[in-house]
Design an enzyme around this catalytic site. Sequence first.
Site, mmCIF file in Angstrom:
data_model
loop_
_atom_site.group_PDB
_atom_site.id
_atom_site.type_symbol
_atom_site.label_atom_id
_atom_site.label_comp_id
_atom_site.label_asym_id
_atom_site.label_seq_id
_atom_site.Cartn_x
_atom_site.Cartn_y
_atom_site.Cartn_z
ATOM 1 C CB CYS A 57 -0.982 -0.046 1.168
ATOM 2 S SG CYS A 57 -2.361 1.106 1.006
ATOM 3 C CG HIS B 197 -3.012 -3.548 3.737
ATOM 4 N ND1 HIS B 197 -2.007 -2.887 4.403
ATOM 5 C CD2 HIS B 197 -3.761 -2.591 3.133
ATOM 6 C CE1 HIS B 197 -2.149 -1.588 4.216
ATOM 7 N NE2 HIS B 197 -3.197 -1.375 3.444
ATOM 8 C CD GLU C 10 -0.222 -5.749 5.782
ATOM 9 O OE1 GLU C 10 -0.559 -4.562 5.861
ATOM 10 O OE2 GLU C 10 0.054 -6.301 4.691
#
EC number: 4.3.3.6
Length: 198
Positions: free
Chosen positions: A82, A177, A179
Amino acid sequence: MAGSPRVGVLALQGDVREHLTVLWALGADAVRVRRPDELETVAGLVIPGGESSVMDKLARTVGLAGPLRNAIAGGLPVYGTCAGLIMLADTIVDGIAGQRSLGGLDVAVRRNAFGSQAESFETDLSFPTLGAEPMHAVFIRAPIVESVGPRATVLARVPDGRVVAVEQDNLLGTAFHPELSGDKRFHEYFLVKVHGRV
């Protein structure tokens, strides 16, 4: 994991803890990087999501911008998610006044291209590089890759064709994202790059 190369997460702003958690789960020796001397100790670096203009200002304030550019130019494996993708892009189409990127990825990006926080979304993406199983992707005020130069490779697009993941040598960038999705394959792919360089 003993003997693993050390991987840093740029810890100036953004979702640092989430990346560290994924890297630790994969057995990586992962640490926060806030200063130039800490950058010198890592064999790879993750630049997390957050606010790219704030990260740029903070990196310059703490004296990290120059060392980061030098490390990228020297071949350090770096993965930007991002805002991290924006930081790695050679060109920011709509940066705020005075905003600079670190560069390295032969792409032009547009900040917040999918809209505001309220327009954040999730979708499944195909990643042949990472296997047959689609990857669930979380987009939060995400950028878009508007153009890809000859040195970079497209890894994924959203269904309307817009580019959301790119790769160039030791650099990776995603507009989403991983994660936050629970899918560790992109971090695993990045760690392969780190291990291949040490």
